[in-house]
Design a protein around this motif. Structure first.
Motif, PDB file in Angstrom:
ATOM      1  N   TYR A   1       0.748  -1.271   0.063  1.00  0.00           N
ATOM      2  CA  TYR A   1      -0.057   0.129   0.019  1.00  0.00           C
ATOM      3  C   TYR A   1       0.749   1.112  -0.166  1.00  0.00           C
ATOM      4  O   TYR A   1       0.767   1.960  -0.952  1.00  0.00           O
ATOM      5  CB  TYR A   1      -1.016  -0.087   1.126  1.00  0.00           C
ATOM      6  CG  TYR A   1      -1.951   1.087   1.248  1.00  0.00           C
ATOM      7  CD1 TYR A   1      -2.960   1.353   0.413  1.00  0.00           C
ATOM      8  CD2 TYR A   1      -1.653   2.169   2.066  1.00  0.00           C
ATOM      9  CE1 TYR A   1      -3.685   2.472   0.284  1.00  0.00           C
ATOM     10  CE2 TYR A   1      -2.480   3.434   2.046  1.00  0.00           C
ATOM     11  CZ  TYR A   1      -3.444   3.522   1.166  1.00  0.00           C
ATOM     12  OH  TYR A   1      -4.280   4.779   0.897  1.00  0.00           O
ATOM     13  N   LEU A   2       1.593   1.430   0.942  1.00  0.00           N
ATOM     14  CA  LEU A   2       2.520   2.673   1.164  1.00  0.00           C
ATOM     15  C   LEU A   2       3.537   2.569  -0.038  1.00  0.00           C
ATOM     16  O   LEU A   2       3.825   3.786  -0.713  1.00  0.00           O
ATOM     17  CB  LEU A   2       3.368   2.767   2.404  1.00  0.00           C
ATOM     18  CG  LEU A   2       4.144   4.031   2.557  1.00  0.00           C
ATOM     19  CD1 LEU A   2       3.440   5.211   2.493  1.00  0.00           C
ATOM     20  CD2 LEU A   2       4.837   3.851   3.787  1.00  0.00           C
TER      21      LEU A   2
ATOM     22  N   VAL B   1      -2.619   2.177  -7.351  1.00  0.00           N
ATOM     23  CA  VAL B   1      -3.119   2.134  -8.658  1.00  0.00           C
ATOM     24  C   VAL B   1      -3.518   0.626  -9.005  1.00  0.00           C
ATOM     25  O   VAL B   1      -4.501   0.269  -9.704  1.00  0.00           O
ATOM     26  CB  VAL B   1      -1.755   2.301  -9.334  1.00  0.00           C
ATOM     27  CG1 VAL B   1      -1.644   1.778 -10.873  1.00  0.00           C
ATOM     28  CG2 VAL B   1      -1.329   3.813  -9.164  1.00  0.00           C
ATOM     29  N   SER B   2      -2.543  -0.171  -8.374  1.00  0.00           N
ATOM     30  CA  SER B   2      -3.117  -1.810  -8.341  1.00  0.00           C
ATOM     31  C   SER B   2      -3.657  -2.017  -6.826  1.00  0.00           C
ATOM     32  O   SER B   2      -3.002  -2.105  -6.114  1.00  0.00           O
ATOM     33  CB  SER B   2      -1.713  -2.458  -8.815  1.00  0.00           C
ATOM     34  OG  SER B   2      -2.242  -3.828  -8.527  1.00  0.00           O
ATOM     35  N   PRO B   3      -4.821  -2.361  -6.676  1.00  0.00           N
ATOM     36  CA  PRO B   3      -5.344  -2.449  -5.782  1.00  0.00           C
ATOM     37  C   PRO B   3      -4.820  -3.400  -4.671  1.00  0.00           C
ATOM     38  O   PRO B   3      -4.633  -4.599  -5.290  1.00  0.00           O
ATOM     39  CB  PRO B   3      -7.098  -2.758  -5.989  1.00  0.00           C
ATOM     40  CG  PRO B   3      -7.163  -2.004  -7.134  1.00  0.00           C
ATOM     41  CD  PRO B   3      -5.998  -2.416  -7.830  1.00  0.00           C
ATOM     42  N   VAL B   4      -4.614  -3.333  -3.422  1.00  0.00           N
ATOM     43  CA  VAL B   4      -3.984  -4.221  -2.427  1.00  0.00           C
ATOM     44  C   VAL B   4      -5.201  -5.034  -1.977  1.00  0.00           C
ATOM     45  O   VAL B   4      -6.008  -4.527  -1.706  1.00  0.00           O
ATOM     46  CB  VAL B   4      -3.032  -3.492  -1.275  1.00  0.00           C
ATOM     47  CG1 VAL B   4      -1.747  -2.866  -2.010  1.00  0.00           C
ATOM     48  CG2 VAL B   4      -4.005  -2.340  -0.590  1.00  0.00           C
ATOM     49  N   PRO B   5      -4.794  -6.407  -1.623  1.00  0.00           N
ATOM     50  CA  PRO B   5      -5.845  -7.073  -1.133  1.00  0.00           C
ATOM     51  C   PRO B   5      -6.163  -6.835   0.395  1.00  0.00           C
ATOM     52  O   PRO B   5      -7.173  -7.247   0.953  1.00  0.00           O
ATOM     53  CB  PRO B   5      -5.214  -8.562  -1.291  1.00  0.00           C
ATOM     54  CG  PRO B   5      -3.605  -8.286  -1.058  1.00  0.00           C
ATOM     55  CD  PRO B   5      -3.570  -7.237  -1.764  1.00  0.00           C
ATOM     56  N   LYS B   6      -5.347  -6.192   1.236  1.00  0.00           N
ATOM     57  CA  LYS B   6      -5.390  -6.024   2.526  1.00  0.00           C
ATOM     58  C   LYS B   6      -6.451  -4.887   2.792  1.00  0.00           C
ATOM     59  O   LYS B   6      -6.687  -4.258   1.857  1.00  0.00           O
ATOM     60  CB  LYS B   6      -4.186  -5.526   3.122  1.00  0.00           C
ATOM     61  CG  LYS B   6      -3.788  -4.076   3.144  1.00  0.00           C
ATOM     62  CD  LYS B   6      -2.618  -4.048   4.258  1.00  0.00           C
ATOM     63  CE  LYS B   6      -2.389  -2.348   4.161  1.00  0.00           C
ATOM     64  NZ  LYS B   6      -1.544  -1.852   5.177  1.00  0.00           N
ATOM     65  N   SER B   7      -7.396  -4.897   3.849  1.00  0.00           N
ATOM     66  CA  SER B   7      -8.426  -4.077   4.280  1.00  0.00           C
ATOM     67  C   SER B   7      -7.814  -2.754   4.757  1.00  0.00           C
ATOM     68  O   SER B   7      -7.050  -2.689   5.423  1.00  0.00           O
ATOM     69  CB  SER B   7      -8.992  -4.780   5.393  1.00  0.00           C
ATOM     70  OG  SER B   7      -9.856  -3.770   5.915  1.00  0.00           O
ATOM     71  N   LEU B   8      -8.213  -1.791   4.190  1.00  0.00           N
ATOM     72  CA  LEU B   8      -7.909  -0.340   4.094  1.00  0.00           C
ATOM     73  C   LEU B   8      -9.033   0.067   5.093  1.00  0.00           C
ATOM     74  O   LEU B   8     -10.357   0.090   5.169  1.00  0.00           O
ATOM     75  CB  LEU B   8      -7.823   0.535   3.039  1.00  0.00           C
ATOM     76  CG  LEU B   8      -6.767  -0.130   1.865  1.00  0.00           C
ATOM     77  CD1 LEU B   8      -6.930   0.850   0.763  1.00  0.00           C
ATOM     78  CD2 LEU B   8      -5.482  -0.139   2.359  1.00  0.00           C
ATOM     79  N   PRO B   9      -8.450   0.966   6.193  1.00  0.00           N
ATOM     80  CA  PRO B   9      -9.144   1.296   7.517  1.00  0.00           C
ATOM     81  C   PRO B   9     -10.358   2.100   7.062  1.00  0.00           C
ATOM     82  O   PRO B   9     -11.528   1.817   7.615  1.00  0.00           O
ATOM     83  CB  PRO B   9      -8.016   2.031   8.356  1.00  0.00           C
ATOM     84  CG  PRO B   9      -6.992   2.416   7.398  1.00  0.00           C
ATOM     85  CD  PRO B   9      -6.979   1.495   6.348  1.00  0.00           C
ATOM     86  N   ILE B  10     -10.347   3.117   6.324  1.00  0.00           N
ATOM     87  CA  ILE B  10     -11.443   3.958   6.176  1.00  0.00           C
ATOM     88  C   ILE B  10     -12.542   3.355   5.078  1.00  0.00           C
ATOM     89  O   ILE B  10     -13.557   3.350   5.390  1.00  0.00           O
ATOM     90  CB  ILE B  10     -10.905   5.560   5.734  1.00  0.00           C
ATOM     91  CG1 ILE B  10     -10.225   6.002   6.469  1.00  0.00           C
ATOM     92  CG2 ILE B  10     -12.362   6.397   5.351  1.00  0.00           C
ATOM     93  CD1 ILE B  10     -10.490   6.395   7.895  1.00  0.00           C
ATOM     94  N   GLN B  11     -11.984   2.718   4.108  1.00  0.00           N
ATOM     95  CA  GLN B  11     -12.834   1.898   3.395  1.00  0.00           C
ATOM     96  C   GLN B  11     -13.454   0.660   3.946  1.00  0.00           C
ATOM     97  O   GLN B  11     -14.678   0.529   3.803  1.00  0.00           O
ATOM     98  CB  GLN B  11     -11.904   1.292   2.203  1.00  0.00           C
ATOM     99  CG  GLN B  11     -11.563   2.363   1.136  1.00  0.00           C
ATOM    100  CD  GLN B  11     -10.061   2.984   1.754  1.00  0.00           C
ATOM    101  OE1 GLN B  11      -9.906   3.023   2.592  1.00  0.00           O
ATOM    102  NE2 GLN B  11      -9.529   3.566   0.528  1.00  0.00           N
TER     103      GLN B  11
END
Length: 321
Positions: free
Chosen positions: A15-16, A183-193
């Motif tokens: 992600y980062l 740009v290429s979605p990461v599989p991990k859960s993002l906090p706000i989403q």
């Protein structure tokens, strides 16, 4: 003609890492830099390679150091290295402390950099607010590190290793990083989403009212990394720097959810306030690791985005289902 500066993002498919690549690609023409990334678990997805067509990618095993030699031969000694790679899920670290230490303490990376004759790289290491005990508010960089879990301990060990071995580094203690998808979605859960997804379904959910962090908008973390990199590339002055990299607001998980609900217009009664002590997550979690970011603002002239504005910017990129 002066050669282009080489920037290596370790863990560049995460992600980062992807946001850092985006940040460097946007200033690439002005700073004349070549970009490369390392990956381990999965090769860079096509969407990432399409977005950054001149990007070089290398398979590297941080535990063994296998793959670094190929970077030396193909890319050359890097001028700036940003280490975003980590086992960062606290529960996973708790279950396998040996793996956490072998990945999170970047011994193979540092030893490779020290072995390069022509290199004097700036190493930017991502650390965590979980190095702090969590017994007070607004920790400063010189406060004692008393981590309560394996993840925090592995990051303290990394900081100590780098401080002892390296002469040119910046360690960034980041809080929860949030922001738009990559740009290429990461599989991990993002906090706000994740919060948005739960509340959008109309499901009542529990959020801790007594666990405090200073969540930081991802583009502010990137801004700090770019500022450090530009400074090194332009003036060549070595640095030994430790910075808290958090947002300007101390918020609870409950406040995070309430902010999402308010911006999206969800029913606030869906949000149930509970104590962190009522849930066993399989790992000890510090109660209050909010951070004082005065040094960050003064040193790099970065003004972090407020939590509410960061949430608004994040949600503006998400299609409301």
């Amino acid at each position: 003609m002066m050669r282009k500066k080489r920037v290596l993002v370790v863990g560049g498919t995460g992600y980062l890492g992807q946001h850092v690549l985006q940040g460097f690609s946007e200033i690439q023409a002005t700073t004349l830099c070549d970009l490369a990334l390392t990956h381990h678990s999965n090769p860079p997805p096509p969407a990432l390679l399409t977005a950054f067509p001149h990007l070089l990618s290398f398979h590297v095993d941080l535990k063994t150091g296998q793959g670094f030699q190929a970077i030396s031969q193909t890319f050359g000694p890097p001028d700036v290295v940003i280490n975003c790679a980590a086992l960062s899920v606290p529960r996973a670290c708790e279950m396998d402390p040996a793996a956490a230490m072998s990945v999170n303490v970047p011994s193979s990376l540092v030893n490779w950099l020290l072995s390069l004759e022509e290199s004097n790289s700036l190493l930017i290491q991502l650390s965590t607010d979980q190095v702090y005990e969590g017994a007070k508010s607004f920790y400063k960089e010189d406060d004692e590190t008393v981590p309560v879990n394996v993840y925090g301990k592995s990051k303290v060990a990394a900081e100590q290793f780098i401080s002892e071995k390296c002469s040119n580094f910046a360690i960034l203690r980041s809080s929860i990083i949030f922001g738009p998808q990559t740009v290429s979605p990461v599989p991990k859960s993002l906090p706000i989403q994740w919060i948005d997804g739960v509340l959008s379904k109309g499901n009542a959910s529990e959020f801790f009212h007594d666990e405090f962090r200073c969540p930081v908008y991802v583009k502010d973390v990137v801004a700090a990394i770019l500022a450090l990199s530009k400074r090194w590339i332009s003036d060549g002055k070595q640095t030994r720097l430790l910075l808290n990299v958090g947002g300007p607001d101390r918020v609870s998980r409950l406040h995070m959810a309430e902010t999402v609900a308010d911006i999206r217009g969800y029913n606030p009664s869906l949000i149930k306030s509970v104590s962190a002590s009522t849930v066993d997550r399989g790992v000890k979690s510090p109660a209050d690791i909010s951070m004082d970011i005065t040094k960050l603002v003064q040193t790099l002239a970065v003004t972090p985005t407020s939590f509410r504005d960061g949430v608004r910017l994040t949600l503006s990129t998400e299609v409301k289902s």
